[in-house]
Scaffold this active site. Structure first.
Site, PDB file in Angstrom:
ATOM      1  N   GLN A  47       1.527  46.509  26.038  1.00  0.00           N
ATOM      2  CA  GLN A  47       1.120  47.455  25.004  1.00  0.00           C
ATOM      3  C   GLN A  47      -0.309  47.150  24.584  1.00  0.00           C
ATOM      4  O   GLN A  47      -0.679  45.987  24.431  1.00  0.00           O
ATOM      5  CB  GLN A  47       2.059  47.328  23.801  1.00  0.00           C
ATOM      6  CG  GLN A  47       1.768  48.262  22.664  1.00  0.00           C
ATOM      7  CD  GLN A  47       2.797  48.130  21.553  1.00  0.00           C
ATOM      8  OE1 GLN A  47       3.970  47.870  21.794  1.00  0.00           O
ATOM      9  NE2 GLN A  47       2.359  48.307  20.323  1.00  0.00           N
ATOM     10  N   ASP A  48      -1.113  48.196  24.407  1.00  0.00           N
ATOM     11  CA  ASP A  48      -2.468  48.062  23.873  1.00  0.00           C
ATOM     12  C   ASP A  48      -2.517  48.745  22.512  1.00  0.00           C
ATOM     13  O   ASP A  48      -1.948  49.832  22.336  1.00  0.00           O
ATOM     14  CB  ASP A  48      -3.496  48.734  24.786  1.00  0.00           C
ATOM     15  CG  ASP A  48      -3.856  47.905  25.999  1.00  0.00           C
ATOM     16  OD1 ASP A  48      -3.172  46.900  26.263  1.00  0.00           O
ATOM     17  OD2 ASP A  48      -4.819  48.259  26.686  1.00  0.00           O
ATOM     18  N   HIS A  62      -0.276  38.104  10.340  1.00  0.00           N
ATOM     19  CA  HIS A  62       0.968  38.671  10.848  1.00  0.00           C
ATOM     20  C   HIS A  62       1.507  37.893  12.046  1.00  0.00           C
ATOM     21  O   HIS A  62       0.753  37.287  12.785  1.00  0.00           O
ATOM     22  CB  HIS A  62       0.743  40.123  11.287  1.00  0.00           C
ATOM     23  CG  HIS A  62       0.201  40.997  10.216  1.00  0.00           C
ATOM     24  ND1 HIS A  62      -0.754  41.941  10.465  1.00  0.00           N
ATOM     25  CD2 HIS A  62       0.450  41.070   8.890  1.00  0.00           C
ATOM     26  CE1 HIS A  62      -1.059  42.575   9.347  1.00  0.00           C
ATOM     27  NE2 HIS A  62      -0.348  42.062   8.374  1.00  0.00           N
ATOM     28  N   LYS A  72      -1.099  37.766  22.281  1.00  0.00           N
ATOM     29  CA  LYS A  72      -2.093  38.832  22.175  1.00  0.00           C
ATOM     30  C   LYS A  72      -3.406  38.392  22.809  1.00  0.00           C
ATOM     31  O   LYS A  72      -3.757  37.214  22.767  1.00  0.00           O
ATOM     32  CB  LYS A  72      -2.369  39.166  20.702  1.00  0.00           C
ATOM     33  CG  LYS A  72      -1.173  39.650  19.928  1.00  0.00           C
ATOM     34  CD  LYS A  72      -1.526  39.834  18.465  1.00  0.00           C
ATOM     35  CE  LYS A  72      -0.313  40.252  17.658  1.00  0.00           C
ATOM     36  NZ  LYS A  72      -0.620  40.307  16.225  1.00  0.00           N
ATOM     37  N   HIS A 119      -1.635  35.758  13.104  1.00  0.00           N
ATOM     38  CA  HIS A 119      -2.952  36.286  13.445  1.00  0.00           C
ATOM     39  C   HIS A 119      -3.431  37.231  12.348  1.00  0.00           C
ATOM     40  O   HIS A 119      -2.653  37.986  11.780  1.00  0.00           O
ATOM     41  CB  HIS A 119      -2.873  37.055  14.773  1.00  0.00           C
ATOM     42  CG  HIS A 119      -4.129  37.767  15.118  1.00  0.00           C
ATOM     43  ND1 HIS A 119      -4.280  39.124  14.956  1.00  0.00           N
ATOM     44  CD2 HIS A 119      -5.303  37.301  15.591  1.00  0.00           C
ATOM     45  CE1 HIS A 119      -5.499  39.475  15.325  1.00  0.00           C
ATOM     46  NE2 HIS A 119      -6.141  38.384  15.705  1.00  0.00           N
ATOM     47  N   TYR A 132      -6.455  45.186  20.972  1.00  0.00           N
ATOM     48  CA  TYR A 132      -5.693  44.039  21.465  1.00  0.00           C
ATOM     49  C   TYR A 132      -4.519  44.456  22.339  1.00  0.00           C
ATOM     50  O   TYR A 132      -3.961  45.527  22.197  1.00  0.00           O
ATOM     51  CB  TYR A 132      -5.222  43.138  20.329  1.00  0.00           C
ATOM     52  CG  TYR A 132      -4.336  43.775  19.286  1.00  0.00           C
ATOM     53  CD1 TYR A 132      -2.973  43.547  19.276  1.00  0.00           C
ATOM     54  CD2 TYR A 132      -4.884  44.569  18.275  1.00  0.00           C
ATOM     55  CE1 TYR A 132      -2.159  44.096  18.308  1.00  0.00           C
ATOM     56  CE2 TYR A 132      -4.079  45.126  17.297  1.00  0.00           C
ATOM     57  CZ  TYR A 132      -2.717  44.888  17.317  1.00  0.00           C
ATOM     58  OH  TYR A 132      -1.913  45.437  16.353  1.00  0.00           O
ATOM     59  N   LYS A 169       1.219  45.976   1.387  1.00  0.00           N
ATOM     60  CA  LYS A 169       2.192  45.190   2.157  1.00  0.00           C
ATOM     61  C   LYS A 169       1.685  43.757   2.364  1.00  0.00           C
ATOM     62  O   LYS A 169       2.421  42.791   2.164  1.00  0.00           O
ATOM     63  CB  LYS A 169       2.434  45.875   3.496  1.00  0.00           C
ATOM     64  CG  LYS A 169       3.416  45.190   4.392  1.00  0.00           C
ATOM     65  CD  LYS A 169       3.577  46.006   5.677  1.00  0.00           C
ATOM     66  CE  LYS A 169       4.376  45.286   6.694  1.00  0.00           C
ATOM     67  NZ  LYS A 169       4.494  46.033   7.944  1.00  0.00           N
ATOM     68  N   ASP A 170       0.409  43.618   2.759  1.00  0.00           N
ATOM     69  CA  ASP A 170      -0.150  42.292   3.017  1.00  0.00           C
ATOM     70  C   ASP A 170      -0.372  41.486   1.738  1.00  0.00           C
ATOM     71  O   ASP A 170      -0.359  40.263   1.770  1.00  0.00           O
ATOM     72  CB  ASP A 170      -1.454  42.392   3.813  1.00  0.00           C
ATOM     73  CG  ASP A 170      -1.214  42.737   5.281  1.00  0.00           C
ATOM     74  OD1 ASP A 170      -0.040  42.829   5.699  1.00  0.00           O
ATOM     75  OD2 ASP A 170      -2.198  42.910   6.007  1.00  0.00           O
TER      76      ASP A 170
END
Length: 177
Positions: A47-48, A62, A72, A119, A132, A169-170
Site C-alpha cells: 500500500q502507498d 502512530h 514503512k 512513527h 510512504y 485524535k492525536d
C-alpha cells in the site's frame, strides 16, 4: 543507493542516486532487490499513502499492533519534515529510544521504519507532500499511538509549541509508559 543504519536497530536511511540535468531529475525511489541486498530486509510493500500538509502540522506518533503492525518506507516529495521514530519492541536493545531526521524534497532521503516502531512527523515547510509505502494494510482496531509531547520521550520537534497543529485524535493519545 547509499544505505546506512540508524542508531535504532533495523531502521535505515536510504539515499537514492539522483540523476539531474537542465531538464530536471530522475531517481529510482524503490527497488525491492537492491533494498534487500543493502539491508537484508525482505519486504513486500502492498500500500502507498500520501499526505499534504502545511508548516506546523504534526502527525503522530502512530503504530499498528500485533499482526497488523506495519513497516514503512517514508519520504517527502516536496517540502520538508522532521521525521521521528520510536522503538517499541520490548526485547530490543534500543527499546524506548527515538531517532529523528530531516526528510525533504531537496535531499530525497528516505527512512525505513520497521514493524514495532511508532512513527510521526512535523511539517517544516508549507505545501509539503509526504509519501510512504506500507507492508501491511491499515486496520483501525489495531491502531495505537503515543502523545507527541510525551515527557519520557522528550522529543524536540524543532518548532515552538504554539506553532504545532495536532488533530483532536492525536491530542488524546496516551503516554509512552
Amino acid at each position: 543507493m547509499i544505505v546506512s543504519e540508524t542508531p535504532l536497530a533495523q531502521s535505515f536511511i536510504i539515499e537514492p542516486k539522483v540523476f539531474g540535468d537542465s531538464r530536471g531529475y530522475f531517481f529510482e525511489s524503490f527497488n525491492q532487490n537492491l533494498f534487500f541486498q543493502k539491508t537484508g530486509v525482505d519486504i513486500n510493500f502492498i500500500q502507498d499513502n500520501e499526505a499534504y500538509s502545511n508548516r506546523g502540522v504534526l502527525r503522530g506518533l502512530h503504530f499498528q499492533k500485533k499482526e497488523h503492525a506495519q513497516a514503512k518506507l517514508v519520504r517527502v516529495v516536496t517540502g520538508k519534515v522532521l521525521d521521528v521514530i520510536v522503538d517499541l519492541r520490548k526485547n530490543s536493545k534500543t527499546y524506548g529510544k527515538t531517532f529523528s531526521i530531516i526528510l525533504s524534497g531537496e535531499n530525497k532521503k528516505q527512512l525505513f521504519v520497521p514493524r514495532g516502531f511508532a512513527h510521526g512527523y512535523v511539517v517544516l515547510e508549507d505545501n509539503t507532500i509526504f509519501s510512504y509505502k506500507c507492508d501491511n494494510y491499515y486496520f483501525p482496531k489495531s491502531e495505537g499511538g503515543i502523545i507527541y509531547n510525551d515527557p519520557t520521550l522528550n522529543i524536540d520537534w524543532m518548532l515552538d509549541k504554539n506553532e504545532i497543529l495536532v488533530s483532536e485524535k492525536d491530542k488524546n493519545l496516551g503516554k509512552f509508559l
